[in-house]
Motif scaffolding. Structure first.
Motif, PDB file in Angstrom:
ATOM      1  N   CYS A  39     -17.921  47.522 122.084  1.00 59.34           N
ATOM      2  CA  CYS A  39     -17.078  46.540 121.393  1.00 59.34           C
ATOM      3  C   CYS A  39     -16.189  47.267 120.391  1.00 59.34           C
ATOM      4  N   ASN A 261     -15.483  42.308 121.990  1.00 60.80           N
ATOM      5  CA  ASN A 261     -15.893  42.250 123.393  1.00 60.80           C
ATOM      6  C   ASN A 261     -17.242  41.548 123.454  1.00 60.80           C
ATOM      7  N   CYS A 266     -24.278  40.717 121.182  1.00 65.44           N
ATOM      8  CA  CYS A 266     -23.791  40.091 119.948  1.00 65.44           C
ATOM      9  C   CYS A 266     -24.919  39.436 119.156  1.00 65.44           C
TER      10      CYS A 266
END
Length: 304
Positions: A39, A261, A266
């Motif tokens: 990310c 991303n 996450c």
């Protein structure tokens, strides 16, 4: 394991760099390269904004276990036994705590701090016992532990990282060993771990002219080991991958365009509140950091 890839993350366990020392040239580390690959916005939060991250008990436990295993190999071979490793645990934790007193806050909310710390250290002993179930350190004489490896690629990209352990056979064959204090991962975690190991393999190949014969990941939480044998062609392709990551980092750094991303990872990110993918707003882009502020990959980065 800075300006383009190796700034420390969260609360470092190791001592801060000497401000009087000459600045080190910015380099790409396996952790920061993996961050950007995962990310770009995570990379920005860690390297550019340097947003704080609170270390977990599992991370710090991993740091302590790594320290014990490093010290274990500093002992005469006959002394590398479980009881001796257990005896090294509390001194290692004490040294970590003295270096970073704020880590004691991990247990501040416990009803019985001593009991919780004792239980935590007991879980670390279990990881050490699992290590002894995977190999007998009395039969090994590593060339190095916690080895800094660094090389500059022909393209000018500087790679830098730390290898947990390097074994070199009398015949010259190289084995790279990495301790993981978590459980053997699923597909995503395994790919991330192999990315890290290929990074080390590439640096060692470029500095020693020998492709490591084996990359060995030792997962202590469940006593499993993952062995991988890289090939020269594979490392050449991986080198191009790192050069592409570096180029993308530099482009993002010039423009400030570090895009999120979203993925399953996450759920474990400390920075969701600032992420546009979750309705947040990143801090104002401060600009690309001063090259003189390049740091090193911390032990927390390598303690998972």
């Amino acid at each position: 394991m800075g300006t383009a890839g190796v700034e420390s993350v969260g609360t470092p366990v190791s001592s801060p760099p000497d401000a009087s020392a000459p600045p080190r040239r910015p380099a790409l580390s396996p952790s920061r390269a993996s961050d950007f690959k995962q990310c770009p916005l995570l990379y920005r939060f860690r390297v550019v904004d340097r947003l704080p991250e609170k270390p977990t008990k599992a991370q710090v436990r991993g740091t302590v276990v790594h320290a014990v295993l490093e010290r274990l190999f500093g002992l005469p071979a006959a002394e590398r036994v479980p009881d001796r490793a257990h005896a090294l645990l509390e001194p290692a934790w004490r040294e970590v705590r003295e270096t970073r007193p704020e880590l004691a806050e991990l247990f501040a909310r416990a009803e019985d701090v001593e009991a919780e710390v004792a239980e935590w250290l007991g879980s670390a002993r279990g990881l050490l016992d699992a290590y002894f179930g995977l190999e007998d350190p009395r039969r090994l004489e590593p060339e190095a532990c916690e080895l800094l490896v660094e090389t500059e690629l022909d393209s000018g990209v500087l790679l830098r990282g730390y290898v947990d352990r390097l074994d070199v056979a009398p015949t010259g064959e190289i084995r790279v060993v990495d301790y993981k204090t978590g459980a053997a991962p699923r597909e995503i975690g395994e790919a991330k771990a192999l990315f890290q190991m290929k990074f080390y393999a590439l640096v060692l190949w470029r500095t020693r002219g020998v492709v490591p014969r084996q990359l060995l990941l030792m997962y202590l939480a469940d006593g499993q080991a993952l062995a991988y044998r890289p090939e020269e062609g594979e490392l050449r392709r991986f080198e191009r991958t790192l050069e592409a990551i570096w180029g993308a980092i530099l482009r993002a750094g010039r423009t400030g365009d570090f895009r999120p991303n979203p993925s399953r990872l996450c759920d474990w990110c400390d920075h969701k509140a600032f992420c546009p993918a979750f309705g947040g707003t990143p801090p104002e882009y401060p600009g690309w950091p001063d090259p003189g502020n390049a740091g090193t990959e911390t032990v927390l980065d390598r303690a998972d």
